[in-house]
Design a protein around this motif. Structure first.
Motif, short mmCIF file in Angstrom:
data_model
loop_
_atom_site.label_atom_id
_atom_site.label_comp_id
_atom_site.label_asym_id
_atom_site.label_seq_id
_atom_site.Cartn_x
_atom_site.Cartn_y
_atom_site.Cartn_z
N GLY A 48 0.78 -1.60 26.95
CA GLY A 48 0.76 -0.37 27.81
C GLY A 48 -0.74 -0.18 27.82
O GLY A 48 -1.52 -0.84 27.31
N VAL A 49 -1.06 0.74 28.53
CA VAL A 49 -2.48 1.41 28.98
C VAL A 49 -2.41 2.80 28.75
O VAL A 49 -1.40 3.51 28.94
CB VAL A 49 -3.11 1.02 30.06
N GLU A 50 -3.52 3.43 28.40
CA GLU A 50 -3.86 4.85 28.53
C GLU A 50 -5.15 5.32 28.71
O GLU A 50 -5.82 4.41 28.32
CB GLU A 50 -2.99 5.42 27.06
N GLU A 51 -5.64 6.71 29.03
CA GLU A 51 -6.72 6.87 29.28
C GLU A 51 -6.72 8.47 28.55
O GLU A 51 -5.94 9.26 28.52
CB GLU A 51 -6.83 7.25 30.64
N LYS A 52 -7.75 8.33 27.61
CA LYS A 52 -8.14 9.58 26.93
C LYS A 52 -9.47 10.13 27.04
O LYS A 52 -10.39 9.18 26.69
CB LYS A 52 -7.87 9.32 25.37
N ASN A 53 -9.93 11.47 27.34
CA ASN A 53 -11.28 11.75 27.26
C ASN A 53 -11.84 11.00 28.37
O ASN A 53 -13.24 10.61 27.94
CB ASN A 53 -11.58 12.06 25.99
N GLY A 54 -11.40 10.40 29.57
CA GLY A 54 -12.07 9.77 30.27
C GLY A 54 -12.33 8.25 29.99
O GLY A 54 -12.72 7.43 30.61
N GLU A 55 -11.82 7.65 28.90
CA GLU A 55 -11.85 6.35 28.45
C GLU A 55 -10.72 5.65 28.46
O GLU A 55 -9.46 6.29 28.16
CB GLU A 55 -12.65 6.25 27.05
N LYS A 56 -10.59 4.42 29.11
CA LYS A 56 -9.32 3.72 29.35
C LYS A 56 -9.20 2.69 27.93
O LYS A 56 -10.14 2.23 27.62
CB LYS A 56 -9.52 2.82 30.54
N PHE A 57 -7.88 2.72 27.54
CA PHE A 57 -7.40 2.03 26.32
C PHE A 57 -6.28 1.19 26.89
O PHE A 57 -5.55 1.10 27.56
CB PHE A 57 -7.21 2.88 25.32
N VAL A 58 -6.14 -0.20 25.98
CA VAL A 58 -5.25 -1.00 26.05
C VAL A 58 -4.36 -0.98 24.82
O VAL A 58 -4.87 -1.03 23.84
CB VAL A 58 -5.76 -2.46 26.29
N LYS A 59 -3.00 -1.07 24.75
CA LYS A 59 -2.11 -0.67 23.61
C LYS A 59 -1.62 -2.06 23.36
O LYS A 59 -0.97 -2.87 24.22
CB LYS A 59 -1.15 0.28 23.93
N LEU A 60 -1.86 -2.45 22.11
CA LEU A 60 -1.24 -3.77 21.65
C LEU A 60 -0.56 -3.74 20.20
O LEU A 60 -0.56 -2.74 19.55
CB LEU A 60 -2.55 -4.69 21.45
N ARG A 61 0.01 -4.93 20.16
CA ARG A 61 0.65 -4.98 18.73
C ARG A 61 0.59 -6.49 18.31
O ARG A 61 0.62 -7.54 18.91
CB ARG A 61 2.14 -4.78 18.86
N ASN A 62 0.02 -6.53 16.95
CA ASN A 62 -0.01 -7.71 16.21
C ASN A 62 1.25 -8.09 15.79
O ASN A 62 1.77 -7.36 15.11
CB ASN A 62 -1.16 -7.43 15.25
N PRO A 63 1.62 -9.43 15.89
CA PRO A 63 3.10 -9.89 15.71
C PRO A 63 3.22 -10.22 14.26
O PRO A 63 4.24 -10.30 13.65
CB PRO A 63 3.07 -11.38 16.39
N TRP A 64 2.28 -10.04 13.39
CA TRP A 64 2.29 -10.07 11.99
C TRP A 64 2.98 -8.46 11.43
O TRP A 64 3.42 -8.48 10.44
CB TRP A 64 0.98 -10.05 11.17
N GLY A 65 2.86 -7.60 12.36
CA GLY A 65 3.37 -6.38 11.93
C GLY A 65 2.38 -5.72 10.99
O GLY A 65 2.81 -4.55 10.51
N GLN A 66 1.20 -5.91 11.14
CA GLN A 66 -0.05 -5.18 10.31
C GLN A 66 -1.26 -6.01 10.69
O GLN A 66 -1.34 -6.92 11.64
CB GLN A 66 0.31 -5.68 8.71
N SER A 67 -2.35 -5.65 10.39
CA SER A 67 -3.74 -5.89 10.42
C SER A 67 -3.78 -5.43 12.02
O SER A 67 -3.49 -6.34 12.89
CB SER A 67 -3.90 -7.34 10.14
N GLU A 68 -4.99 -4.67 12.09
CA GLU A 68 -5.17 -4.14 13.53
C GLU A 68 -6.58 -3.44 13.54
O GLU A 68 -7.26 -3.47 12.47
CB GLU A 68 -4.27 -3.05 13.92
N TYR A 69 -6.80 -3.29 14.91
CA TYR A 69 -8.20 -2.77 15.31
C TYR A 69 -8.22 -1.21 14.86
O TYR A 69 -7.15 -0.53 14.97
CB TYR A 69 -8.46 -3.02 16.61
N GLY A 70 -9.39 -0.71 14.32
CA GLY A 70 -9.63 0.76 13.92
C GLY A 70 -8.88 1.05 12.57
O GLY A 70 -8.35 0.12 11.91
#
Length: 570
Positions: free
Chosen positions: A521-543
């Motif tokens: 999905g996508v979302e917008e927070k405080n005027g900034e747009k984000f893309v929501k993702l998932r790594n198929p490993w079930g771990q290891s991610e951005y942030g």
């Protein structure tokens, strides 16, 4: 100037340096000098070298080992090295020698050498101005899908070379592996330190990842293989293997790369089970707490029932004669536990990230599609329906049993289920069985295990034509709106990163080159747009959201930088 060195080992070291292409007393080779002066009645030279290189030792502890064996003649030799040798010296190495002969106090801030476990003050040290400091927690890495080079940036050295950074989830006693990275991409040697706090304690035991060990019976005993390049425990951890049948135990120490000693052989035979425990030397020293068990393939078989042909394993899991290295086990757990979700899906040991990324995307947007795709038959078998060329009018039904190839820890070697048990009568089966059916349809696990298209898989599961979008900063807004619209309509979306030839752009991002991700999905927070993702490993991610479950949100600008393609349905 002529050196008159009395200690043979010091003299040999200096001669070797002067004859080398880059003569220098570095922070790495200075340990040879420390061992040369640290040997004596208590320690031999080789034992001193081993002790000095032990992971987690502080500079003060290394200094004390050297100082305990320092003689007057060796002290004179070190003075000559400082004054007359002409050898270049790293600041940390030079300070060791100066401190040993009493010219300067020992400093513990050469490079990233001081860490406060409670993180109130963070990791402090010195580096070249402008260099970034990268680190990985060796104590927690084995529990995640991390290589030893999967670091994160914790700080940048200022104009004077000082830095202060933080690493999340550090506890006292943890082993931290660090290095510096210059603007041109070059890196320093690795340095391992141990987290220190207000109290001299170690609050977290080492972990051992049982999934990274495979057992096999041979005429000489049971071999133990480290089956991945990722660490299975922290350096120096003490692992114990106990044969449940005989009670025999074998203790080993993890290498500096978190691996097993070469040639490890356990007493046992096919069908035996081994309890595995771990201690970092301060926690679980009696090995009373057991991490889990590993089973040697062979011996008795599982429950009966209808036995259907199974897809051939990936070529990497086949013996020279074409027979599988791993055993099939019959799984009898539930097809579904509650509704199918993206979090159920876990990629296994083959390079088919496109497949779990696609199935997780489908499960996230339309779980009923998953429930319609796989059915259990009255005879205990299953039928999975795909659609040839993504055409709803061309269904392909694959009938299969619930036998899955398993690793020694008991779980499937290929795709599995996350968030629940891996026990054969409890594990949720929908994902590994759909993956098995796909391998059977395409010919083998090797046929589906060397890359592919998430878009094609989504098309073959839903019976709709696949689509494709290039990702770039220039079409960011259009892609954002496309994702938003598709997700609102319950249509799955996946994304792929750039190829391995562009791996440098992923350094310290938590995102990986040549890898497929589910787009949720996508979302917008405080005027900034984000893309929501998932790594198929079930771990290891951005942030760093503290969960390490593979789910993350990526700023749209970062998404267009790190991703190359969007897989959609038309």
């Amino acid at each position: 100037m002529t050196l008159r060195l009395s200690d043979t080992r010091i003299r040999t070291f200096v001669e070797a340096q002067k004859s080398s292409a880059t003569p220098k007393i570095s922070d790495a080779n200075v340990l040879e000098l420390l061992a040369a002066v640290g040997d004596g009645s208590r320690l031999s030279f080789e034992k001193a070298k081993t002790e000095l290189a032990r992971p987690g030792l502080t500079r003060k502890q290394q200094f004390d080992i050297a100082a305990s064996g320092l003689s007057k003649s060796e002290k004179s030799d070190l003075g000559q090295l400082l004054d007359k040798s002409g050898l270049q010296m790293d600041p940390g190495a030079k300070n060791f020698l100066e401190a040993l002969i009493g010219r300067a106090p020992l400093q513990e801030t050469f490079g990233p050498l001081n860490i406060i476990g409670d993180q109130k003050n963070g990791i402090a040290g010195l580096a070249k101005p402008g260099e970034v400091i990268e680190a990985i927690n060796l104590s927690t890495a084995p529990a995640g899908r991390l290589h030893l080079t999967d670091t994160m940036v914790i700080g940048t050295a200022d104009a004077s070379g000082k830095f202060l950074g933080t690493l999340p989830d550090v506890r006292e006693g943890d082993l931290i592996r660090m290095r510096t990275r210059a603007a041109d991409g070059s890196t320093s040697d690795w340095l391992t330190i141990q987290a220190k706090g207000v109290e001299a304690s170690d609050t977290r035991n080492a972990v051992v990842n049982l999934e990274r060990m495979d057992l096999a019976a041979t005429a000489a005993g049971v071999t133990v293989t480290h089956n991945t390049g990722r660490p299975l425990s922290e350096p120096g951890a003490q692992l114990r293997f106990v044969n449940v049948r005989t009670g025999e135990k074998v203790d080993v120490v993890a290498t500096d790369k978190g691996s097993l000693p070469a040639g490890l052989l356990l007493p046992g035979k096919a069908g035996d089970e081994f309890k595995v425990s771990v201690s970092d030397g301060k926690n679980n020293v009696t090995h009373a707490a057991v991490t889990g068990t590993l089973k040697v393939p062979g011996g008795t078989t599982g429950p009966g029932g209808v036995d259907l042909p199974d897809p051939k394993m990936h070529k990497d899991e086949l013996n020279a004669d074409g027979t599988p290295k791993f055993k099939l086990e019959r799984f009898t757990g539930p097809l579904f536990i509650n509704e199918p979700t993206a979090g159920d899906v876990r990629q296994g040991a083959i390079g088919n990230c496109y497949f779990p990324a696609a199935l997780a995307a489908v499960a996230a947007q339309n779980p009923q599609v998953i429930k319609d795709a796989i059915k259990q038959n009255p005879d205990g078998t299953y039928t999975v329906r795909f659609y040839e060329s993504g055409n709803k009018n061309r269904p392909v039904d694959i009938k299969l049993d619930s036998d899955l190839y398993v690793r020694s820890f008991g779980g499937p070697i290929y795709g599995g289920s996350l968030g629940g048990s891996v026990e054969k009568d409890k594990m949720e089966l929908w994902y590994p069985l759909i993956e098995k059916a796909y391998a059977q349809w395409k010919g083998s696990y090797d046929a589906i295990g060397n890359g592919g298209s998430a878009g094609r898989v989504m098309s073959e599961v839903l019976g709709r034509p696949q689509g494709y979008e290039w990702v770039s900063a220039g079409n960011a807004e259009r892609l954002y709106n496309r994702i938003k619209t598709d997700i609102a309509r319950g249509v799955p979306v996946a994304a792929g990163t750039h190829g391995s030839d562009q791996a440098a752009r992923y350094t310290n991002t938590g995102v990986y080159a040549n890898h497929a991700y589910s787009v949720l999905g996508v979302e917008e927070k405080n005027g900034e747009k984000f893309v929501k993702l998932r790594n198929p490993w079930g771990q290891s991610e951005y942030g760093n959201d503290g969960k390490n479950d593979g789910f993350f949100s990526l700023p749209l600008s970062k998404f267009t930088e790190l991703y190359a393609s969007l897989y959609v349905l038309n």
